[in-house]
Scaffold this motif. Structure first.
Motif, PDB file in Angstrom:
ATOM      1  N   LEU A  93     -19.628  -1.093  22.668  1.00  0.00           N
ATOM      2  CA  LEU A  93     -19.745  -1.947  22.188  1.00  0.00           C
ATOM      3  C   LEU A  93     -21.086  -1.681  21.253  1.00  0.00           C
ATOM      4  CD1 LEU A  93     -18.276  -5.045  20.716  1.00  0.00           C
ATOM      5  CD2 LEU A  93     -19.355  -5.918  22.879  1.00  0.00           C
ATOM      6  N   LEU A  94     -21.784  -0.770  21.587  1.00  0.00           N
ATOM      7  CA  LEU A  94     -23.218  -1.216  20.849  1.00  0.00           C
ATOM      8  C   LEU A  94     -23.668   0.566  20.879  1.00  0.00           C
ATOM      9  CD1 LEU A  94     -25.669  -2.819  19.917  1.00  0.00           C
ATOM     10  CD2 LEU A  94     -26.682  -2.562  22.149  1.00  0.00           C
ATOM     11  N   LYS A  95     -24.394   0.306  20.064  1.00  0.00           N
ATOM     12  CA  LYS A  95     -24.750   2.397  19.857  1.00  0.00           C
ATOM     13  C   LYS A  95     -26.087   1.713  19.591  1.00  0.00           C
ATOM     14  CE  LYS A  95     -25.551   5.972  16.486  1.00  0.00           C
ATOM     15  NZ  LYS A  95     -25.066   6.750  16.015  1.00  0.00           N
ATOM     16  N   ILE A  96     -27.486   2.305  19.832  1.00  0.00           N
ATOM     17  CA  ILE A  96     -29.294   1.366  19.761  1.00  0.00           C
ATOM     18  C   ILE A  96     -29.524   3.028  18.807  1.00  0.00           C
ATOM     19  CG2 ILE A  96     -31.004   0.838  20.791  1.00  0.00           C
ATOM     20  CD1 ILE A  96     -29.489  -0.223  23.087  1.00  0.00           C
ATOM     21  N   VAL A  97     -29.814   2.916  18.343  1.00  0.00           N
ATOM     22  CA  VAL A  97     -30.897   3.840  17.358  1.00  0.00           C
ATOM     23  C   VAL A  97     -32.188   3.647  17.058  1.00  0.00           C
ATOM     24  CG1 VAL A  97     -31.346   4.751  14.854  1.00  0.00           C
ATOM     25  CG2 VAL A  97     -29.240   4.489  15.675  1.00  0.00           C
ATOM     26  N   ASN A  98     -33.160   4.348  18.236  1.00  0.00           N
ATOM     27  CA  ASN A  98     -34.622   4.175  18.350  1.00  0.00           C
ATOM     28  C   ASN A  98     -35.241   4.676  17.058  1.00  0.00           C
ATOM     29  OD1 ASN A  98     -34.140   2.623  20.934  1.00  0.00           O
ATOM     30  ND2 ASN A  98     -34.066   5.009  21.840  1.00  0.00           N
ATOM     31  N   GLN A  99     -36.419   4.168  16.523  1.00  0.00           N
ATOM     32  CA  GLN A  99     -37.029   3.750  15.473  1.00  0.00           C
ATOM     33  C   GLN A  99     -38.566   3.936  16.044  1.00  0.00           C
ATOM     34  OE1 GLN A  99     -36.005   4.056  12.725  1.00  0.00           O
ATOM     35  NE2 GLN A  99     -34.172   3.603  13.953  1.00  0.00           N
ATOM     36  N   TYR A 100     -39.667   4.970  15.440  1.00  0.00           N
ATOM     37  CA  TYR A 100     -40.673   4.919  16.537  1.00  0.00           C
ATOM     38  C   TYR A 100     -41.647   5.065  15.376  1.00  0.00           C
ATOM     39  CZ  TYR A 100     -38.198   6.923  20.712  1.00  0.00           C
ATOM     40  OH  TYR A 100     -37.241   6.544  21.589  1.00  0.00           O
ATOM     41  N   ASP A 101     -43.124   4.399  15.174  1.00  0.00           N
ATOM     42  CA  ASP A 101     -44.093   4.532  14.346  1.00  0.00           C
ATOM     43  C   ASP A 101     -43.999   5.755  14.612  1.00  0.00           C
ATOM     44  OD1 ASP A 101     -46.514   4.476  13.701  1.00  0.00           O
ATOM     45  OD2 ASP A 101     -46.666   2.638  14.205  1.00  0.00           O
ATOM     46  N   GLU A 102     -44.589   6.057  12.979  1.00  0.00           N
ATOM     47  CA  GLU A 102     -44.718   7.465  12.138  1.00  0.00           C
ATOM     48  C   GLU A 102     -46.373   8.220  12.667  1.00  0.00           C
ATOM     49  OE1 GLU A 102     -43.655   6.743   8.192  1.00  0.00           O
ATOM     50  OE2 GLU A 102     -41.734   7.004   8.091  1.00  0.00           O
ATOM     51  N   GLU A 103     -47.049   7.354  12.881  1.00  0.00           N
ATOM     52  CA  GLU A 103     -48.575   7.335  12.727  1.00  0.00           C
ATOM     53  C   GLU A 103     -48.706   7.557  14.467  1.00  0.00           C
ATOM     54  OE1 GLU A 103     -51.197   4.102  11.385  1.00  0.00           O
ATOM     55  OE2 GLU A 103     -50.203   4.603   8.822  1.00  0.00           O
ATOM     56  N   ASN A 104     -47.797   7.221  15.234  1.00  0.00           N
ATOM     57  CA  ASN A 104     -48.290   6.642  16.300  1.00  0.00           C
ATOM     58  C   ASN A 104     -46.137   6.997  17.477  1.00  0.00           C
ATOM     59  OD1 ASN A 104     -48.755   7.205  18.858  1.00  0.00           O
ATOM     60  ND2 ASN A 104     -49.235   5.271  19.321  1.00  0.00           N
ATOM     61  N   PRO A 105     -45.956   8.221  17.683  1.00  0.00           N
ATOM     62  CA  PRO A 105     -44.558   8.540  18.033  1.00  0.00           C
ATOM     63  C   PRO A 105     -44.476   8.294  19.678  1.00  0.00           C
ATOM     64  CG  PRO A 105     -45.741  10.565  16.791  1.00  0.00           C
ATOM     65  CD  PRO A 105     -46.624   9.425  16.919  1.00  0.00           C
ATOM     66  N   LYS A 106     -45.645   7.986  19.740  1.00  0.00           N
ATOM     67  CA  LYS A 106     -45.307   7.735  21.608  1.00  0.00           C
ATOM     68  C   LYS A 106     -44.555   5.918  21.438  1.00  0.00           C
ATOM     69  CE  LYS A 106     -47.392  10.673  24.071  1.00  0.00           C
ATOM     70  NZ  LYS A 106     -48.549  11.031  25.087  1.00  0.00           N
ATOM     71  N   LEU A 107     -44.743   5.263  20.474  1.00  0.00           N
ATOM     72  CA  LEU A 107     -44.801   3.799  20.034  1.00  0.00           C
ATOM     73  C   LEU A 107     -43.443   3.757  19.439  1.00  0.00           C
ATOM     74  CD1 LEU A 107     -46.477   1.679  19.918  1.00  0.00           C
ATOM     75  CD2 LEU A 107     -46.931   0.947  18.054  1.00  0.00           C
ATOM     76  N   LEU A 108     -42.507   2.450  20.296  1.00  0.00           N
ATOM     77  CA  LEU A 108     -41.344   2.531  20.127  1.00  0.00           C
ATOM     78  C   LEU A 108     -40.962   0.863  19.448  1.00  0.00           C
ATOM     79  CD1 LEU A 108     -38.895   2.675  20.191  1.00  0.00           C
ATOM     80  CD2 LEU A 108     -38.597   1.947  22.361  1.00  0.00           C
ATOM     81  N   LYS A 109     -40.979   1.422  18.126  1.00  0.00           N
ATOM     82  CA  LYS A 109     -40.741   0.214  16.849  1.00  0.00           C
ATOM     83  C   LYS A 109     -39.276  -0.503  17.038  1.00  0.00           C
ATOM     84  CE  LYS A 109     -41.288   1.656  12.834  1.00  0.00           C
ATOM     85  NZ  LYS A 109     -41.789   1.890  11.119  1.00  0.00           N
ATOM     86  N   ALA A 110     -38.893  -1.283  16.332  1.00  0.00           N
ATOM     87  CA  ALA A 110     -37.345  -2.576  16.819  1.00  0.00           C
ATOM     88  C   ALA A 110     -36.620  -1.172  16.205  1.00  0.00           C
ATOM     89  CB  ALA A 110     -37.679  -3.319  16.244  1.00  0.00           C
ATOM     90  N   SER A 111     -35.886  -1.753  17.448  1.00  0.00           N
ATOM     91  CA  SER A 111     -35.089  -0.623  17.548  1.00  0.00           C
ATOM     92  C   SER A 111     -33.606  -1.074  15.993  1.00  0.00           C
ATOM     93  CB  SER A 111     -34.016  -0.375  18.511  1.00  0.00           C
ATOM     94  OG  SER A 111     -35.101   0.011  19.673  1.00  0.00           O
ATOM     95  N   HIS A 112     -32.527  -0.111  15.718  1.00  0.00           N
ATOM     96  CA  HIS A 112     -31.685  -0.602  14.750  1.00  0.00           C
ATOM     97  C   HIS A 112     -30.273  -0.119  15.934  1.00  0.00           C
ATOM     98  CE1 HIS A 112     -33.164  -0.464  10.900  1.00  0.00           C
ATOM     99  NE2 HIS A 112     -33.716   0.210  11.726  1.00  0.00           N
ATOM    100  N   TYR A 113     -29.720  -2.031  15.755  1.00  0.00           N
ATOM    101  CA  TYR A 113     -28.414  -2.395  16.434  1.00  0.00           C
ATOM    102  C   TYR A 113     -27.156  -2.157  15.416  1.00  0.00           C
ATOM    103  CZ  TYR A 113     -31.986  -3.262  19.827  1.00  0.00           C
ATOM    104  OH  TYR A 113     -32.591  -3.371  20.999  1.00  0.00           O
TER     105      TYR A 113
END
Length: 136
Positions: A93-113
């Motif tokens: 029912l759901l696909k998640i597209v994780n978004q990462y901070d460009e300056e700190n690739p280890k930092l996860l931003k709000a995901s797109h759903y």
């Protein structure tokens, strides 16, 4: 009485253009609502996610929510949201597209759903049309 006034003010803010989809309602699949195998937390999360997605694309492109925001929406913990996200993905029912901070690739931003229920609806429409054509 003061509580009702606060709720109305909060509601007015939540549907302001730029803050939400600009609708007083959301579209959900009836089969999901009636499926007893899907946990109540996952159903609540599905409904909350539906408030963040575009009615046509079913994607949360305008302002994707953070997981802690979703937890607040359904009155549960972030770990419950995480488990429910997995359940909704397994339910297809759901696909998640994780978004990462460009300056700190280890930092996860709000995901797109992306809710995948729109594809279900399109297939059911085609099935009904084919059935109607065969019956005609």
């Amino acid at each position: 009485m003061a509580k009702k006034k606060d709720q109305e003010e909060t509601h007015a803010v939540s549907v302001t253009r730029g803050e939400g989809p600009g609708l007083d309602w959301v579209k959900i699949d009836y089969r999901v609502a009636r499926d007893g195998s899907l946990s109540p937390n996952s159903k609540a999360l599905y409904m909350a996610l539906a408030t963040y997605v575009d009615i046509d694309t079913r994607a949360s492109d305008y302002r994707p929510p953070y997981r802690r925001e979703l937890a607040s929406n359904i009155g549960r913990s972030v770990s419950t949201v995480e488990r429910s996200l997995v359940e909704l993905k397994e339910y297809k029912l759901l696909k998640i597209v994780n978004q990462y901070d460009e300056e700190n690739p280890k930092l996860l931003k709000a995901s797109h759903y992306i809710l995948l229920d729109g594809g279900w609806w399109a297939r059911r429409v085609l099935e009904r049309l084919e059935a109607a054509q065969q019956g005609a």
